[in-house]
Design an enzyme around this catalytic site. Sequence first.
Site: not given
Ligand code: FPP
Length: 260
Positions: A83, A39, A37, A88, A85-86
Amino acid sequence: MVDTEESGMSAKQTLLRTLPADLDPARLPKHVAVIMDGNGRWAQSRGLPRIVGHQRGVDALKNLLRCCDDWGIGALTAYAFSTENWGRPLEEVDFLMTLFERVLRQQLREMMAENVRIRFVGHLETLPPSLQSEIERAMAETQGNTGIQFTVATNYGGRQEIVEACRAIAQQVRQGSLDPDCIDQTLFSQHLYTANLGDPDLLIRTSGEMRISNFLLWQVAYAELYVTETLWPAFDREAFHRALTSYQQRDRRFGKVRPR
Ligand code: FPP
């Protein structure tokens, strides 16, 4: 990875060479699960688009996989897409699907070279067809590998997984091939996406949220939880070392009382 046979170095020596000295190799988790979490926040705090956070998140995941392998941890499971995350924005969902596909295509050779077995769990049937093909290819090509088991939860929901297992079991009962008295925890586990994987010993969540978020609901029954404020793209070897240090300080009793 070091060729221990030719170099005359035993596997244990290799492990001890790379594992931080304060960690006990006999008390490492066998299976680590991670909720990646933060990113988006990582990127936004640097004035970058959220998708850059996801790109950096892939690097952090690759580093953790290699670190687990180096330190003798046999299984890593990562929550890549739930499930929920769709919900977004469409462009972010599209970006993530394309990213998964590209990463899989680009990393397959490296995973073969590093003896990684990759497996995807989740409701895979509704993913874009081109991603499904890439997933099938990667799972088929790496299934004979004997190194770390790397599981990626994609379009995964713990409640949905449990419902699907119930439905499959109920169908067997209806067909007369299963006696309801034979339904126990072992049989139930065998109907989950994670059949034969073994439960995680340690569940790590980055970015400070104290939630399970529908991840491996059945499987984390006795996992140790570790939550760090570090955002996922910044989760490096030092951060993992801290998680393992915390894990090794826990007294895992599985509901029992430790004998005096
Ligand atoms: C959560 O951060 C992260 C995700 C929903 C995506 C995670 C996916 C990867 C790191 C890529 C993995 C790749 C492979 C091929 C396995 P967020 O976007 O919810 O962050 P936030 O809470 O700060 O908004």
